[in-house]
Design an enzyme around this catalytic site. Sequence first.
Site, short mmCIF file in Angstrom:
data_model
loop_
_atom_site.label_atom_id
_atom_site.label_comp_id
_atom_site.label_asym_id
_atom_site.label_seq_id
_atom_site.Cartn_x
_atom_site.Cartn_y
_atom_site.Cartn_z
N LYS A 39 0.83 -1.21 0.00
CA LYS A 39 0.00 0.00 0.00
C LYS A 39 0.86 1.26 0.00
O LYS A 39 1.74 1.43 0.83
CB LYS A 39 -0.91 0.03 1.23
CG LYS A 39 -1.89 1.21 1.19
CD LYS A 39 -2.86 1.19 2.35
CE LYS A 39 -2.32 1.82 3.60
NZ LYS A 39 -2.19 3.28 3.52
N ASP A 66 -3.60 4.34 -1.97
CA ASP A 66 -4.51 4.85 -0.93
C ASP A 66 -4.57 6.38 -1.00
O ASP A 66 -3.98 7.07 -0.18
CB ASP A 66 -3.97 4.36 0.42
CG ASP A 66 -4.87 4.70 1.59
OD1 ASP A 66 -6.02 5.07 1.37
OD2 ASP A 66 -4.39 4.57 2.74
N LYS A 68 -7.56 8.20 -1.20
CA LYS A 68 -8.78 8.70 -0.53
C LYS A 68 -9.32 9.95 -1.23
O LYS A 68 -9.44 11.03 -0.64
CB LYS A 68 -8.50 9.00 0.95
CG LYS A 68 -8.03 7.79 1.76
CD LYS A 68 -8.00 8.09 3.24
CE LYS A 68 -7.52 6.93 4.08
NZ LYS A 68 -6.08 6.66 3.99
N LEU A 69 -9.68 9.80 -2.50
CA LEU A 69 -10.14 10.95 -3.29
C LEU A 69 -11.46 11.50 -2.75
O LEU A 69 -12.32 10.74 -2.29
CB LEU A 69 -10.32 10.52 -4.76
CG LEU A 69 -9.07 9.97 -5.44
CD1 LEU A 69 -9.41 9.44 -6.84
CD2 LEU A 69 -7.99 11.05 -5.55
N ASP A 71 -13.80 14.99 -3.98
CA ASP A 71 -13.93 16.26 -4.72
C ASP A 71 -15.25 16.19 -5.48
O ASP A 71 -16.04 15.27 -5.25
CB ASP A 71 -12.71 16.42 -5.66
CG ASP A 71 -12.39 17.88 -5.96
OD1 ASP A 71 -13.33 18.65 -6.24
OD2 ASP A 71 -11.20 18.24 -5.93
N ILE A 72 -15.50 17.10 -6.41
CA ILE A 72 -16.74 17.01 -7.19
C ILE A 72 -16.65 15.79 -8.11
O ILE A 72 -15.54 15.33 -8.45
CB ILE A 72 -17.00 18.30 -8.01
CG1 ILE A 72 -15.84 18.59 -8.96
CG2 ILE A 72 -17.26 19.49 -7.09
CD1 ILE A 72 -16.14 19.68 -9.97
N THR A 75 -14.21 15.71 -11.22
CA THR A 75 -12.79 15.68 -10.87
C THR A 75 -12.39 14.29 -10.35
O THR A 75 -11.33 13.76 -10.72
CB THR A 75 -12.51 16.76 -9.80
OG1 THR A 75 -12.89 18.02 -10.33
CG2 THR A 75 -11.05 16.80 -9.41
N THR A 130 -10.43 5.82 10.91
CA THR A 130 -10.27 5.23 12.26
C THR A 130 -9.68 6.24 13.24
O THR A 130 -9.69 6.01 14.44
CB THR A 130 -9.39 3.97 12.20
OG1 THR A 130 -8.27 4.25 11.36
CG2 THR A 130 -10.13 2.79 11.63
N GLN A 200 -3.45 3.81 16.47
CA GLN A 200 -4.70 3.11 16.14
C GLN A 200 -5.48 2.90 17.43
O GLN A 200 -4.95 2.44 18.42
CB GLN A 200 -4.40 1.76 15.47
CG GLN A 200 -3.74 1.87 14.12
CD GLN A 200 -4.69 2.34 13.02
OE1 GLN A 200 -5.82 2.75 13.29
NE2 GLN A 200 -4.22 2.31 11.78
N ARG A 221 3.11 -0.59 10.52
CA ARG A 221 4.23 -0.59 11.46
C ARG A 221 4.59 -1.93 12.11
O ARG A 221 5.78 -2.18 12.32
CB ARG A 221 4.00 0.51 12.50
CG ARG A 221 4.15 1.90 11.89
CD ARG A 221 3.48 2.97 12.71
NE ARG A 221 2.03 2.87 12.66
CZ ARG A 221 1.20 3.70 13.26
NH1 ARG A 221 1.69 4.70 13.98
NH2 ARG A 221 -0.10 3.55 13.15
#
Length: 248
Positions: A39, A66, A68-69, A71-72, A75, A130, A200, A221
Amino acid sequence: MKRTGEAARERLAVALDLPDRAQLVAMARRVAPEAGLLKLGLEAFVAEGPSLVREIAGTGTGVFLDLKLHDIPNTVGRAAAAAVRTGAAILNCHAAGGSEMMKAFGDGGRAAAAQAGLPAPKLVAVTILTSLDADAVHAVGLTGSPGEAALRLAVLAQGAGLDGVVCSPDEIAAIRRECGKDFFLVVPGVRPRGTAKGDQKRVATPGDAIRAGADILVVGRPITGAHDPAAAARAIVAEMTSALANVP
Ligand code: C5P
């Protein structure tokens, strides 16, 4: 049918959250044989761009990009198409961007893959980060507990035609019940017993997350910070393998 060890390995995504390209690529090479996915997050992508995605994909292991888009719709649809062309196997947007935005994300991503002759990527939505607790969820105007909000957003993502969602271990069972066995659940916040939680808050062991119904476990990690990252990844896959043997 695949051996369960191989099936478990394919379901581990190692989060490569490392500060520079050389370290990140070196870690990718060490853990690639032990995991189905690597990732890459926003920090690495903003700093290094699509060429890093291609270099990591060159290890032969799939990339979970990753970004995480949010927007409108226009886009996000176009960004999804561009992201798919890097060859990433899993991509995500924020479910909070709404149904139209998620539809544009799905349509843009699928059309770009078909046009480029790439295998269809898994297109998923992030439910509730999270890092947000109940107070933070209320402060942005969402009603109900984080779990209730996550379930509502998962149902919205499914209705918008996405393949699945990113959710915390606590939310797997309810989302699996509501959205069915084919909805793809990507789960961070996984900690083998005895390892540090870091930041976390809601965590589960690899075995518990698999038994609850997760498809992909995202672990950073506990692997990248271990003395022997490949061995740490193998131990997690072994725990996932025993859990899978008990999942119908
Ligand atoms: O190091 P650790 O195992 O906590 O890494 C988890 C990874 O999953 C990080 O890259 C983090 O950004 C990501 N993630 C998360 N929670 C979410 C979505 C993504 O921890 N809701």
